[in-house]
Design a protein around this motif. Structure first.
Motif, PDB file in Angstrom:
ATOM      1  N   ALA A  13      -6.138  -4.115   9.292  1.00 16.80           N
ATOM      2  CA  ALA A  13      -5.548  -2.783   9.351  1.00 16.80           C
ATOM      3  C   ALA A  13      -5.065  -2.409  10.745  1.00 16.80           C
ATOM      4  O   ALA A  13      -4.804  -1.246  11.024  1.00 16.80           O
ATOM      5  CB  ALA A  13      -6.523  -1.729   8.825  1.00 16.80           C
ATOM      6  N   SER A  58      -0.590  -3.726   4.814  1.00 15.72           N
ATOM      7  CA  SER A  58      -1.542  -3.643   5.922  1.00 15.72           C
ATOM      8  C   SER A  58      -1.914  -5.060   6.337  1.00 15.72           C
ATOM      9  O   SER A  58      -2.142  -5.928   5.497  1.00 15.72           O
ATOM     10  CB  SER A  58      -2.789  -2.877   5.488  1.00 15.72           C
ATOM     11  OG  SER A  58      -3.692  -2.742   6.547  1.00 15.72           O
ATOM     12  N   VAL A  77       0.827  -1.213   0.000  1.00 22.90           N
ATOM     13  CA  VAL A  77       0.000   0.000   0.000  1.00 22.90           C
ATOM     14  C   VAL A  77       0.858   1.259   0.000  1.00 22.90           C
ATOM     15  O   VAL A  77       0.335   2.368  -0.065  1.00 22.90           O
ATOM     16  CB  VAL A  77      -0.974   0.024   1.205  1.00 22.90           C
ATOM     17  CG1 VAL A  77      -1.966  -1.116   1.100  1.00 22.90           C
ATOM     18  CG2 VAL A  77      -0.216  -0.039   2.535  1.00 22.90           C
ATOM     19  N   SER A  80      -9.467  -0.604  -1.880  1.00 26.50           N
ATOM     20  CA  SER A  80      -8.767   0.335  -1.000  1.00 26.50           C
ATOM     21  C   SER A  80      -9.120   1.766  -1.397  1.00 26.50           C
ATOM     22  O   SER A  80      -8.244   2.571  -1.725  1.00 26.50           O
ATOM     23  CB  SER A  80      -7.256   0.103  -1.089  1.00 26.50           C
ATOM     24  OG  SER A  80      -6.567   0.853  -0.123  1.00 26.50           O
ATOM     25  N   ALA A 140       0.712  -2.153  10.395  1.00 25.33           N
ATOM     26  CA  ALA A 140       1.363  -1.887   9.113  1.00 25.33           C
ATOM     27  C   ALA A 140       2.752  -2.504   9.188  1.00 25.33           C
ATOM     28  O   ALA A 140       3.484  -2.300  10.160  1.00 25.33           O
ATOM     29  CB  ALA A 140       1.464  -0.396   8.855  1.00 25.33           C
ATOM     30  N   SER A 198      -3.426   3.260  -3.799  1.00 27.79           N
ATOM     31  CA  SER A 198      -2.375   3.371  -2.797  1.00 27.79           C
ATOM     32  C   SER A 198      -1.544   4.641  -2.958  1.00 27.79           C
ATOM     33  O   SER A 198      -0.799   5.012  -2.054  1.00 27.79           O
ATOM     34  CB  SER A 198      -1.447   2.152  -2.855  1.00 27.79           C
ATOM     35  OG  SER A 198      -2.131   0.980  -2.476  1.00 27.79           O
ATOM     36  N   THR A 252      -8.056  -1.637   4.170  1.00 29.20           N
ATOM     37  CA  THR A 252      -7.092  -0.579   3.857  1.00 29.20           C
ATOM     38  C   THR A 252      -7.755   0.666   3.276  1.00 29.20           C
ATOM     39  O   THR A 252      -7.059   1.581   2.837  1.00 29.20           O
ATOM     40  CB  THR A 252      -6.030  -1.097   2.871  1.00 29.20           C
ATOM     41  OG1 THR A 252      -6.666  -1.600   1.697  1.00 29.20           O
ATOM     42  CG2 THR A 252      -5.194  -2.206   3.500  1.00 29.20           C
TER      43      THR A 252
END
Length: 320
Positions: free
Chosen positions: A134, A130, A116, A256, A137, A155, A277
């Motif tokens: 989440a 992630s 990401v 995401s 990280a 991302s 994410t």
């Protein structure tokens, strides 16, 4: 700076948004060299140059359209041999991850999937992933060979950064396995006029609480007011209320977006795995104890049949 290979996802020359995001990330760690394959490959050059590609390697052959995946792996392997890049970046689509995995095996390198974020490191690119809904990280790098990294859509921002974009032909020799799996037919997907689910900046999803296929109309109405894609939980898909192609979750698609709105979704871990994410998460659920509320940035405890139409009208009023 070192060259960074970027695999181009395009449709007949029209470059898809995740590739432009990859160019933004590639510029952080080196000079982007794009690899465009198949019909319309040369037509991608202008868009790629506008977003930072210093060079565009192109190749077109019937094998790219007539056979699955392997011809593209052959081409990327040839590009790696020609450029000796510091890393190879590929969009995290189902096809992209298969191409990346096969390429990593071919060139004897490590692979990182579903990154990401990406940054330069003293010993090579460092990827952020992630994990665990989440909650964490992780940062990692490939310690063997040329790093092959797939990156989730949304991302990174799409940023204009004009570069030379010099077009060069890529010489590709196809191996025996290239023609092992032939495409026998294609059926165009019906267009809904909405963004592609995995690429959308906003996703509005419905779950078991929608209570019927006919009620997904209110989910679609909110999505359309926001210019969003429509998603669905596994429970809604299994019940036949919405197509599997729209399923978000562990056994569906991973998204995401900048904004994810979950309506009538309890928040089982299988669903969270596919949307955790998202940058901002909003949940609408009449059960104040629903697990989804442990994950969200904003939660509305209420009946979605009351809340969602009101939200739709408010969005329309503000936009109007």
């Amino acid at each position: 700076m070192a060259d960074i290979l970027v695999y181009v996802d395009h449709v007949d020359g029209a470059v898809r948004k995740p590739t432009l995001e990859l160019l933004t990330l590639a510029r952080r760690i080196g000079d982007p060299v794009a690899v465009a394959l198949g019909n319309g490959a040369a037509d991608t050059a202008a868009a790629l140059a506008e977003h930072g590609a210093v060079k565009v390697l192109t190749a077109d052959a019937p094998e790219f359209a007539d056979y699955l995946v392997v011809p593209k792996v052959d081409a990327l392997q040839a590009a790696v041999a020609a450029v000796s890049p510091a890393a190879v970046l590929v969009p995290s689509s189902a096809e992209g991850k298969e191409i990346a995995a096969r390429l990593a095996v071919r060139i004897g390198s490590g692979i990182i999937t579903d990154a990401v974020d990406l940054e330069a490191g003293d010993e090579g690119p460092v990827a952020t992933q992630s994990a665990f809904a989440a909650s964490f990280a992780t940062k990692s790098r490939v310690s063997k060979g040329t790093p092959v990294i797939t990156v989730k859509p949304n991302s990174a921002p799409v940023e204009a950064a004009p570069a030379a974009g010099a077009v060069e032909a890529l010489a590709v020799s196809f191996g025996e396995l290239a023609t092992g799996t032939k495409v026998t037919a294609r059926t165009p997907r019906e267009s809904t006029g909405r963004p592609e689910l995995t690429e959308a900046a906003i996703v509005v999803s419905g779950g078991r609480g929608v209570n019927g296929a006919e009620n997904f109309a209110i989910i679609e109405a909110l999505a359309d007011s926001l210019g969003a894609a429509v998603g669905a939980s596994r429970a809604a898909v299994d019940a036949g209320w919405y197509p599997h192609a729209n399923q978000v979750g562990q056994t569906g698609k991973s998204v995401s977006p900048q904004l994810y709105i979950a309506s009538g979704i309890s928040g089982a871990i299988q669903h969270r795995a596919g949307m955790q994410t998202s940058k901002t998460i909003v949940a609408i659920n009449k059960d104040a104890e629903a697990p989804i509320f442990d994950l969200v940035d904003y939660g509305v405890v209420g009946d979605l049949f009351d809340v969602v139409p009101q939200l739709t009208e408010e969005v329309k009023t503000r936009k109007g």
